[in-house]
Scaffold this motif. Structure first.
Motif, PDB file in Angstrom:
ATOM      1  N   ARG A 175      -8.173 -10.978  31.035  1.00  0.00           N
ATOM      2  CA  ARG A 175      -8.961  -9.877  31.583  1.00  0.00           C
ATOM      3  C   ARG A 175      -8.459  -9.489  32.981  1.00  0.00           C
ATOM      4  O   ARG A 175      -8.315  -8.304  33.297  1.00  0.00           O
ATOM      5  N   ARG A 176      -8.161 -10.510  33.798  1.00  0.00           N
ATOM      6  CA  ARG A 176      -7.668 -10.231  35.157  1.00  0.00           C
ATOM      7  C   ARG A 176      -6.311  -9.548  35.113  1.00  0.00           C
ATOM      8  O   ARG A 176      -6.038  -8.639  35.910  1.00  0.00           O
ATOM      9  N   ALA A 177      -5.445  -9.959  34.205  1.00  0.00           N
ATOM     10  CA  ALA A 177      -4.130  -9.322  34.075  1.00  0.00           C
ATOM     11  C   ALA A 177      -4.278  -7.840  33.751  1.00  0.00           C
ATOM     12  O   ALA A 177      -3.600  -6.989  34.337  1.00  0.00           O
ATOM     13  N   HIS A 178      -5.178  -7.519  32.818  1.00  0.00           N
ATOM     14  CA  HIS A 178      -5.382  -6.120  32.455  1.00  0.00           C
ATOM     15  C   HIS A 178      -5.930  -5.323  33.635  1.00  0.00           C
ATOM     16  O   HIS A 178      -5.527  -4.172  33.858  1.00  0.00           O
ATOM     17  N   GLU A 179      -6.839  -5.917  34.409  1.00  0.00           N
ATOM     18  CA  GLU A 179      -7.395  -5.233  35.580  1.00  0.00           C
ATOM     19  C   GLU A 179      -6.297  -4.911  36.597  1.00  0.00           C
ATOM     20  O   GLU A 179      -6.241  -3.804  37.145  1.00  0.00           O
ATOM     21  N   LEU A 180      -5.422  -5.890  36.836  1.00  0.00           N
ATOM     22  CA  LEU A 180      -4.368  -5.697  37.831  1.00  0.00           C
ATOM     23  C   LEU A 180      -3.309  -4.706  37.347  1.00  0.00           C
ATOM     24  O   LEU A 180      -2.785  -3.911  38.137  1.00  0.00           O
ATOM     25  N   LEU A 181      -2.979  -4.757  36.080  1.00  0.00           N
ATOM     26  CA  LEU A 181      -2.009  -3.793  35.551  1.00  0.00           C
ATOM     27  C   LEU A 181      -2.520  -2.369  35.729  1.00  0.00           C
ATOM     28  O   LEU A 181      -1.759  -1.460  36.096  1.00  0.00           O
ATOM     29  N   GLU A 182      -3.797  -2.174  35.505  1.00  0.00           N
ATOM     30  CA  GLU A 182      -4.370  -0.839  35.679  1.00  0.00           C
ATOM     31  C   GLU A 182      -4.415  -0.462  37.165  1.00  0.00           C
ATOM     32  O   GLU A 182      -4.073   0.660  37.539  1.00  0.00           O
ATOM     33  N   ARG A 183      -4.808  -1.402  37.991  1.00  0.00           N
ATOM     34  CA  ARG A 183      -4.919  -1.139  39.429  1.00  0.00           C
ATOM     35  C   ARG A 183      -3.590  -0.749  40.042  1.00  0.00           C
ATOM     36  O   ARG A 183      -3.526   0.099  40.924  1.00  0.00           O
ATOM     37  N   PHE A 184      -2.506  -1.352  39.558  1.00  0.00           N
ATOM     38  CA  PHE A 184      -1.190  -1.098  40.134  1.00  0.00           C
ATOM     39  C   PHE A 184      -0.356  -0.138  39.282  1.00  0.00           C
ATOM     40  O   PHE A 184       0.860  -0.078  39.425  1.00  0.00           O
ATOM     41  N   ALA A 185      -1.020   0.615  38.411  1.00  0.00           N
ATOM     42  CA  ALA A 185      -0.372   1.655  37.602  1.00  0.00           C
ATOM     43  C   ALA A 185       0.798   1.099  36.799  1.00  0.00           C
ATOM     44  O   ALA A 185       1.876   1.699  36.733  1.00  0.00           O
ATOM     45  N   LEU A 186       0.576  -0.051  36.164  1.00  0.00           N
ATOM     46  CA  LEU A 186       1.619  -0.703  35.375  1.00  0.00           C
ATOM     47  C   LEU A 186       1.207  -0.892  33.916  1.00  0.00           C
ATOM     48  O   LEU A 186       1.900  -1.569  33.158  1.00  0.00           O
ATOM     49  N   THR A 187       0.103  -0.287  33.520  1.00  0.00           N
ATOM     50  CA  THR A 187      -0.396  -0.486  32.157  1.00  0.00           C
ATOM     51  C   THR A 187       0.624  -0.061  31.111  1.00  0.00           C
ATOM     52  O   THR A 187       0.835  -0.756  30.101  1.00  0.00           O
ATOM     53  N   ASP A 188       1.296   1.063  31.329  1.00  0.00           N
ATOM     54  CA  ASP A 188       2.267   1.553  30.346  1.00  0.00           C
ATOM     55  C   ASP A 188       3.467   0.626  30.209  1.00  0.00           C
ATOM     56  O   ASP A 188       4.149   0.643  29.177  1.00  0.00           O
ATOM     57  N   ALA A 189       3.739  -0.168  31.244  1.00  0.00           N
ATOM     58  CA  ALA A 189       4.881  -1.082  31.211  1.00  0.00           C
ATOM     59  C   ALA A 189       4.459  -2.523  30.958  1.00  0.00           C
ATOM     60  O   ALA A 189       5.288  -3.436  31.056  1.00  0.00           O
ATOM     61  N   ALA A 190       3.192  -2.740  30.603  1.00  0.00           N
ATOM     62  CA  ALA A 190       2.672  -4.107  30.474  1.00  0.00           C
ATOM     63  C   ALA A 190       3.441  -4.934  29.462  1.00  0.00           C
ATOM     64  O   ALA A 190       3.641  -6.144  29.654  1.00  0.00           O
ATOM     65  N   GLY A 191       3.910  -4.315  28.361  1.00  0.00           N
ATOM     66  CA  GLY A 191       4.590  -5.054  27.305  1.00  0.00           C
ATOM     67  C   GLY A 191       6.094  -5.092  27.444  1.00  0.00           C
ATOM     68  O   GLY A 191       6.780  -5.625  26.560  1.00  0.00           O
ATOM     69  N   ARG A 192       6.632  -4.545  28.527  1.00  0.00           N
ATOM     70  CA  ARG A 192       8.085  -4.560  28.743  1.00  0.00           C
ATOM     71  C   ARG A 192       8.507  -5.778  29.544  1.00  0.00           C
ATOM     72  O   ARG A 192       7.766  -6.272  30.396  1.00  0.00           O
ATOM     73  N   ARG A 193       9.721  -6.267  29.272  1.00  0.00           N
ATOM     74  CA  ARG A 193      10.274  -7.350  30.076  1.00  0.00           C
ATOM     75  C   ARG A 193      10.433  -6.885  31.523  1.00  0.00           C
ATOM     76  O   ARG A 193      10.844  -5.765  31.784  1.00  0.00           O
ATOM     77  N   VAL A 194      10.124  -7.772  32.453  1.00  0.00           N
ATOM     78  CA  VAL A 194      10.225  -7.433  33.869  1.00  0.00           C
ATOM     79  C   VAL A 194      11.663  -7.113  34.258  1.00  0.00           C
ATOM     80  O   VAL A 194      11.908  -6.325  35.172  1.00  0.00           O
TER      81      VAL A 194
END
Length: 317
Positions: free
Chosen positions: A124-143
């Protein structure tokens, strides 16, 4: 001992350092550092290379023991209460500390789990942070496929899995393009707006001017100036007179005349800057002094003093 966080709430200070010293071999890196940062404020630590900025950060984040002096961060002593301090802070260095083979979401979930969150809470925290830092669209991509700006945002997000009281950012925009740098500025502004204390080291003076409530200038292991950006600018000059010289020879001649009075030098553009009170009379007097025949100076402009002027004047850079 009071629990971490109680002491700083009582005093209003998130960071307090008194008389910090540190030497490596025969080289004295810090010569008695005093610093205080209020809760929820942004402090920018400026200084030339080798001034001791990174050593200061390492001491305040418990990674290095000081030789002398004392410091408290988030209410805990950085030597006696190392574990408690580490639990209350986040540190982001100059280079992203991420697993490039994992996805953005996997990195955040891993960090949350390492911080003690249960699996569901970590997700849940990971999803919150991905949204907060505008990274949701890249969440499933390798860093490893992320841009530099995305990596820096993810790196900061990874340090926020447990809502730290104090965030240390050691030159967070080093190597970023201008667009990514501005995105990072927005991120730092959002952290401060949410009440998080931010300790920032940077070599980008525009960055400090834009973000910091307080700026401290470190030179040769000592704090040589401290105050708001506006206060520091007033110490150097209210305004700056920039002179564009007519030729290389004219630039060199006026440079010699100005000597230490010049607070800005741009040889490639043939520009020299000198403090002024901003009045027409003072500007005219300077022009008459430096170019009485009207042959050396092609044009001039008056503008407000910048932190560049402060930095160059104070550090003689």
């Amino acid at each position: 001992m009071s629990p971490p966080g109680q002491a700083d709430r009582a005093t209003g200070w998130a960071i307090e350092a008194h008389g910090l010293t540190k030497a490596y071999g025969g080289t004295r890196v810090l010569r008695g550092i005093d610093l205080r940062v209020r809760r929820g404020a942004v402090l920018a630590l400026l200084g030339p290379n080798g001034a001791g900025k990174t050593t200061t950060v390492r001491i305040l984040t418990t990674l290095t023991r000081p030789d002398g002096g004392r410091a408290r961060v988030a209410g805990g002593d950085v030597v006696r209460d190392r574990a408690a301090v580490r639990g209350a802070i986040s540190l982001t260095g100059q280079y992203a500390a991420l697993d490039e083979e994992q996805t953005g979401e996997e990195n955040l979930r891993m960090m949350a789990r390492l911080r003690g969150l249960p699996a569901r809470a970590a997700r849940r925290r990971a999803h919150e942070l991905l949204e907060r830092f505008a990274l949701t669209d890249a969440a499933g991509r390798r860093v490893g496929t992320y841009s530099g700006g995305m990596r820096r945002r993810l790196d900061i997000a990874a340090g926020l899995t447990t809502d730290p009281e104090v965030v240390f950012l050691d030159e967070p925009t080093t190597g970023l393009d201008p667009r990514s740098r501005r995105t990072m500025w927005e991120t730092v502004g959002a952290l401060a707006g949410a009440g998080t204390t931010v300790f920032l080291t940077t070599q980008y003076l525009e960055e400090a001017d834009r973000l910091a409530d307080t700026v401290a200038v470190l030179d040769r292991g000592r704090i040589i100036a401290e105050g708001s950006p506006a206060e520091l600018k007033r110490k150097v000059a209210v305004e700056r007179l920039d002179l564009t010289l007519a030729s290389r020879a004219a630039y060199e001649a006026v440079d010699v005349l100005l000597g230490a009075r010049a607070v800005h030098r741009a040889p490639a553009e043939l520009v020299l800057g000198i403090p002024t009170d901003g009045s027409a009379g003072h500007a005219r007097a300077l022009l008459d002094e430096l170019d009485p025949a009207g042959e050396l100076i092609a044009r001039f402009a008056v503008h407000g003093a910048t932190l560049d002027d402060v930095f160059l004047e104070l550090t003689h850079g």
